[in-house]
Write a protein that holds these residues in place. Structure first.
Motif, short mmCIF file in Angstrom:
data_model
loop_
_atom_site.label_atom_id
_atom_site.label_comp_id
_atom_site.label_asym_id
_atom_site.label_seq_id
_atom_site.Cartn_x
_atom_site.Cartn_y
_atom_site.Cartn_z
N VAL A 190 1.05 4.92 1.38
CA VAL A 190 0.96 5.60 1.56
C VAL A 190 0.88 7.11 1.94
N SER A 224 0.93 -1.24 0.39
CA SER A 224 -0.14 0.20 -0.10
C SER A 224 0.58 1.50 -0.24
N LEU A 226 0.78 7.03 9.37
CA LEU A 226 1.90 5.55 8.92
C LEU A 226 2.14 6.19 7.28
N TYR A 235 -8.63 1.56 3.46
CA TYR A 235 -7.89 2.92 3.95
C TYR A 235 -8.61 4.11 2.98
N HIS A 236 -8.37 3.05 1.07
CA HIS A 236 -9.35 3.99 0.34
C HIS A 236 -10.36 3.97 0.79
N SER A 277 1.04 8.83 -2.49
CA SER A 277 0.31 8.11 -3.73
C SER A 277 1.72 8.17 -4.43
N ALA A 322 -6.73 8.51 4.18
CA ALA A 322 -5.24 7.89 4.94
C ALA A 322 -5.81 8.93 5.89
#
Length: 143
Positions: free
Chosen positions: A67, A65, A106, A90-91, A69, A95
């Motif tokens: 943290v 994933s 994160l 998460y999505h 993008s 965040a």
């Protein structure tokens, strides 16, 4: 309210000027995209997939994933392992909300995984691929 003149049915709207495109739009080559992804994230993403989830500790394989993008400049240094359920959550909620819900920063977690990854890369290749923590359901950061 009635129209004064009836609508006319004609052909498609005609362009008065040509498009300025030099040629047709090319499709993205999937093989080339896969090679670019492998160059950018390959070994570390494979390592992240082998780890348990960093938020709920579910055993691997995990999703790597981002943290930060990729569109915002995220690199392999911004990867953390998350199980599919946590990654989707998460999505879904974002965040900030996810970090507050889980109680973890994160970005600090991603920095810890990156530091561990860099330390692993400094090891001789014979020791680099041993994963003693995977049998106990722990991440390298729990040690």
């Amino acid at each position: 309210m009635e129209r004064r003149t009836p609508l006319r049915r004609g052909g498609p709207i005609q362009r008065k000027t040509e498009l300025r495109r030099g040629g047709p739009i090319r499709r993205r080559n999937p093989e080339r995209a896969a090679k670019a992804y492998a160059r950018a994230f390959g070994d570390k993403a494979a390592w992240i997939r082998s780890l348990p989830c960093s938020t709920c500790r579910a055993p691997g394989p995990s999703d790597p994933s981002h943290v930060r993008s990729r569109g915002a400049g995220g690199t392999a240094a911004d990867l953390i392992p998350q199980c599919r359920r946590c990654h989707q959550r998460y999505h879904q909620i974002g965040a900030g909300s996810f970090a507050a819900e889980v109680g973890v920063d994160l970005r600090d977690l991603a920095a810890s995984y990156e530091a561990f990854w860099q330390a692993m890369q400094a090891l001789p290749p014979a020791l680099r691929h041993r994963r003693p923590w995977t049998n106990r359901g722990q991440t390298p950061l729990d040690r």
